[in-house]
Design an enzyme around this catalytic site. Structure first.
Site, mmCIF file in Angstrom:
data_model
loop_
_atom_site.group_PDB
_atom_site.id
_atom_site.type_symbol
_atom_site.label_atom_id
_atom_site.label_comp_id
_atom_site.label_asym_id
_atom_site.label_seq_id
_atom_site.Cartn_x
_atom_site.Cartn_y
_atom_site.Cartn_z
ATOM 1 C CG HIS A 11 -1.729 1.263 1.327
ATOM 2 N ND1 HIS A 11 -2.668 1.606 0.382
ATOM 3 C CD2 HIS A 11 -1.713 2.281 2.229
ATOM 4 C CE1 HIS A 11 -3.208 2.775 0.708
ATOM 5 N NE2 HIS A 11 -2.632 3.200 1.812
ATOM 6 C CG ASP A 13 -0.265 6.216 2.159
ATOM 7 O OD1 ASP A 13 -1.457 6.101 1.859
ATOM 8 O OD2 ASP A 13 0.233 5.739 3.201
ATOM 9 C CG ASP A 135 -5.129 3.746 4.391
ATOM 10 O OD1 ASP A 135 -5.573 3.418 5.513
ATOM 11 O OD2 ASP A 135 -4.200 4.558 4.262
ATOM 12 C CG HIS A 386 -6.070 7.467 1.122
ATOM 13 N ND1 HIS A 386 -5.752 6.676 0.044
ATOM 14 C CD2 HIS A 386 -5.261 7.084 2.128
ATOM 15 C CE1 HIS A 386 -4.788 5.833 0.399
ATOM 16 N NE2 HIS A 386 -4.466 6.067 1.656
#
Length: 950
Positions: A11, A13, A135, A386
């Site tokens: 994951h 970001d 997420d 996000h």
């Protein structure tokens, strides 16, 4: 047999504790050890080492950058892995976007950008089948609707409210069909949705990354560290425990987490052993568990083959709490300056895209240089991440997001200049005033004469009040036909804190998808009549303070200076109302819970907010073109309540900051509207700027809520509007950016405008939300509508459209050279041959390829929002000669993200427990009769030929 699908994933970001570039290159590893380029290098090597291994990648902002740095040989190897299904893409957007603070248009744009990269690079092999939002902090219904319309077969996410999760586990409803629209006919917006068992992390004790400390699998029985049997027993136990919450004989485990797999061999070596050892138990001990490397699409396919009937969800997953007193509703409002800059950039990007489409190749190469919409398109896509528009990154990262937007504006300004010169026939020295919100624009403040070009990105004519900072003079303003138009120079009442700039006001009429050019000349030797601001009337006999136009009257209490009544004279509605600013004292933890208020979490230390002031010092400004009440509440909070002629709403322009925190108290500032409307605990908020959801205080539609936070637990994302109604009268407030909002008492409505906090809320960002720098001082607008319920939708739908796609003002000294020798100067232009009907919104008009445009048309009313004007009926358009600068030679309809032809697109079919759904076959496309149903978006790739004369 229970099949356990192991999904190896990372994951990544796109900015959070480090900037996008720092994450990609692995810089500043003292902040967080993360280097995406090394993750991808390592994963590809590990996949090549063992053919059974599979991996999932998500964020195209990173993958595309890595891809372009590879050799042809590596690229070919990766193509092979994708073809074999061993490297699978999930989601496939540029980023994994936030779902609370994002506008649907920007979501569609960022998904289109990422999916287009995959389509261009890998063809159909690279097309993601599954949406993957592991997420984001709560999930919107509109997001699910958009995913369904993009052609996704299903959707998996990680975070949902802790109470909701317990109920779902108990009822075995961790997977169901989400019916994501009240208007679109099922299954158009139906999306199979699954909650992952462990957010997106590996199960406890099974994390074999360089960032973890779990014990690896040791299968040599001679080693004192031998643990193979224990590991297998533990895994079998885990699988059985997890399986009881899901309905099929398939269950999924996410094997990865934030920025994992930088040394992919560590992970895969241990997973290889685990799979071999667990599967060996089938022979040895008759175990009924089978483990395999899998992917989200493979797991979803098995669920579909199970042929079950699934329960249906019709609401959304907001607000999200990960424990009692822990509501993630603060980020709905965090970093309001960045949230506004993002929304403003969306507006400018659409202007840039449209002019690139209307002017053709001349927009990209012209006298002003190389025009390019790509940098702003990519920056805007990054902002949807996000931790970006959500306001949940560290300060230096938020600054970098703003830098990316600013750098994207430059090439678009060049493009807009090239296009305006081409379409107007005149090469002007165009000036873009980026600081109009703080009344700065050098050319209008110094030049004795200048011209103002106003471009309207809507499909309908717009009347727009232009406001430009000027010197203290009188000006003569002429319209595109050379006729003098009424103008005023308004000198706002001064306050001690800042110098006030005089502003020139005039009303401009701008055609659909076009521009009007107005000329402004200073009249020598004349000064405007001084506008003596009227102070708060003191005498007892004086009437209440009021401003009005032909439709609206707003009255203020002469003792307090606060708004006290709004009257819609047109509809004979009168609403006593009180609007003022309050602040919640941010919790620093207490005996009930140690949770504090921070970038993510909203937790006031008491339910009752404190007034910024019980009264406002007021000044009145009245001219023929505007009436304003200037309210000063405190040294850091003021507001201008404004009415222009012909306007059916009241504009409240608030300025808040710097919020004082010298007293050691973090503060969360709200604007609150109090009325006597009997609203029975209900209020309404939009979902990503599109459909409207009904909310009820202290209530969740799918479980019995144990409310631990009476304020924060009732906050919802407000992307563009919030309203309350008593069944007859409706009070709607539109926002100019995403904010958190609620109705905490009947008849009351509040929006959080700014927050400044002194503690970190323990969700990983490791920094209090102090908003250092320019972000401390924020200005914004609330647009207030008072309507009858049956006509309210027409008002708020059309006004919200104007707010999101406002006209773009470009200035120039005038007197430019002709574009070509002999070209006549065109002072007015429309890109449409006829206006679009009120119910139709032109969502996208953009260049797709050298001779191809991307076109999206949207019905912007929901079923039942007729408003007495038939606006919720289907509407049919003829696209053949709709545009004035080009001819459409071929039209192909696609899915929403333009990566599949609609005629050949198909999705997995699911059986909801509400009965069978009808799967219509798309009819043949006829450009002469394109029909839009309520809330339908239709997407087209149009081959075009531009006309020589433009």
């Amino acid at each position: 047999m229970l099949n356990v699908h192991l999904v190896a994933h990372t994951h990544d970001d796109v900015g959070w504790l480090k900037t996008v570039d720092q994450y990609f290159y692995g810089i500043k590893n003292d902040i967080q050890h993360a280097g995406v380029q090394y993750i991808l290098d390592s994963v590809i090597s590990a996949l090549l080492a063992e053919p059974t291994r599979r991996f999932v990648y998500v964020e195209m902002a990173f993958f595309s950058r890595w891809w372009y740095q590879q050799t042809n040989a590596t690229q070919e190897t990766v193509r092979q892995l994708v073809r074999q299904g061993r490297l699978e893409f999930a989601n496939g957007g540029w980023v994994m976007n936030d779902e609370a603070a994002t506008h649907y248009g920007a979501i569609v744009d960022q998904m289109t950008l990422g999916l287009r990269f995959l389509e261009d690079t890998f063809g159909n092999d690279g097309r993601p089948r599954v949406a993957w939002h592991i997420d984001p902090f709560g999930h919107s219904r509109e997001q699910a609707s958009l995913f369904a319309q993009m052609g996704f077969d299903g959707f998996f996410f990680g975070r949902l409210d802790y109470q909701d999760k317990e109920v779902r586990k108990e009822k075995r409803q961790m997977e169901q069909v989400w019916r994501a629209s009240d208007s679109l006919k099922p299954p158009t917006a139906d999306l199979f949705t699954g909650v992952l068992p462990n957010i997106y992390n590996p199960p406890d004790n099974l994390c074999w990354d360089v960032l973890c400390a779990d014990t690896p699998v040791v299968e040599d029985p001679r080693s004192p560290e031998y643990n193979a049997k224990k590991m297998v027993d533990y895994f079998l136990q885990l699988a059985a425990a997890q399986a009881q919450y899901y309905r099929t004989n398939h269950t999924v485990m996410t094997m990865g987490s934030d920025f994992q797999y930088e040394n992919a061999n560590m992970w895969f070596k241990n997973l290889d052993k685990l799979i071999r050892l667990v599967n060996a138990q089938q022979q040895a001990n008759g175990s009924r568990v089978h483990v395999l490397y899998s992917t989200p699409a493979c797991y979803l396919w098995e669920l579909n083959k199970a042929n079950l009937t699934w329960s249906v969800k019709q609401d959304d997953f907001f607000p999200y709490a990960d424990g009692p007193h822990k509501f993630w509703t603060g980020y709905f409002s965090s970093r309001p300056a960045l949230k506004r800059y993002e929304r403003l950039s969306y507006n400018f990007l659409q202007v840039c895209n449209q002019l690139e489409a209307l002017a053709g190749p001349a927009a990209n190469v012209g006298s002003y240089g190389l025009g390019d919409s790509a940098p702003l398109n990519e920056a805007m896509a990054v902002l949807q991440h996000h931790d970006a528009v959500s306001g949940t990154s560290r300060q230096h990262v938020a600054d970098d997001y703003a830098r990316q937007l600013a750098e994207g504006w430059g090439p678009c300004e060049v493009l807009v200049s090239n296009a305006l010169a081409r379409l107007s026939g005149s090469k002007e020295d165009f000036k873009f005033c980026r600081d109009l919100n703080i009344s700065l624009c050098p050319i209008s403040q110094t030049a004795a004469r200048f011209q103002v070009t106003i471009y309207n990105p809507l499909g309908r004519n717009v009347d727009w009040m232009v406001r430009l900072p000027v010197s203290k003079s009188v000006f003569l303003v002429k319209d595109p036909n050379g006729r003098t138009v009424q103008s005023n120079v308004v000198i706002p009442p001064s306050s001690d804190s800042q110098e006030q700039h005089p502003e020139l006001l005039f009303s401009a009429s701008v055609p659909a998808l076009g521009f009007s050019i107005y000329s402004v000349v200073q009249v020598p030797g004349r000064n405007p009549k001084a506008r003596i601001p009227l102070s708060r009337p003191q005498k007892s006999w004086s009437r209440d303070l009021a401003i009005e136009n032909e439709y609206i009257r707003a009255t203020f209490d002469r003792n307090t200076g606060l708004l006290m009544e709004i009257e819609n004279m047109d509809q004979k509605l009168l609403l006593p109302i009180r609007q003022a600013f309050f602040w919640y004292n941010a919790s620093i933890g207490d005996s009930i819970s140690s949770q504090v208020s921070g970038a993510y979490i909203f937790r006031p230390n008491q339910p009752k907010p404190l007034p910024v002031s019980r009264w406002a010092q007021t000044r009145l400004v009245k001219t023929a073109l505007v009436q304003e009440v200037h309210q000063n509440f405190s040294a850091w909070c003021s507001q201008v309540v404004r009415l222009y002629p012909g306007q059916r709403h009241l504009e409240l322009e608030w300025t808040v900051g710097p919020i004082p925190v010298g007293d050691g108290w973090g503060k969360e500032v709200i604007s609150r509207f109090d009325t006597q409307l009997e609203t029975k605990g209900h209020f309404y908020t939009d979902s990503n700027g599109r459909e409207i959801l009904k909310r009820r205080r202290d209530y969740r539609p799918t479980w019995n809520l144990n409310q631990t936070e009476p304020v924060a637990g009732n906050y919802y994302p407000v992307n563009s509007r919030i309203y309350i109604t008593d069944g007859n009268m409706q009070l709607t407030v539109l926002t100019d950016r995403s904010q958190g909002g609620s109705s905490l008492r009947d008849g009351s409505l509040e929006l959080m405008v700014h927050r400044r906090l002194l503690r970190d809320d323990g969700r990983g960002v490791g920094e209090p939300l102090l908003e250092a720098g320019l972000g401390v001082w924020v200005r914004g607008r609330h647009l207030v509508l008072l309507d009858r319920v049956r006509t309210a939708a027409a008002g708020h739908r059309l006004l919200a459209e104007k707010e999101v796609l406002a006209p773009q003002v470009v200035l120039a000294p005038g007197g430019g050279a002709p574009y070509h020798p002999g070209t006549t100067h065109r002072t007015q232009f429309s890109g449409l041959r006829r206006e679009l009907p009120s119910s139709v919104h032109l969502l996208t008009l953009a260049r797709w390829a050298p001779d191809m445009l991307l076109l999206r048309l949207e019905h912007q009313f929901a079923v039942g929002e007729d408003s007495g004007r038939n606006l919720s009926s289907p509407v049919t358009l003829d696209l053949r000669d709709l545009f004035s600068t080009f001819t459409i030679t071929r039209l192909q309809e696609t899915t929403l993200a333009a990566n599949q032809l609609r005629a050949s697109a198909s999705r997995l079919k699911w059986t909801p427990n509400t009965g069978p759904t009808h799967h219509p076959t798309p009819s043949l496309l006829d450009p002469a009769t394109v029909t839009l149903q309520p809330m339908e978006i239709r997407t087209f790739l149009a081959s075009v030929q531009w006309k020589e004369d433009g």
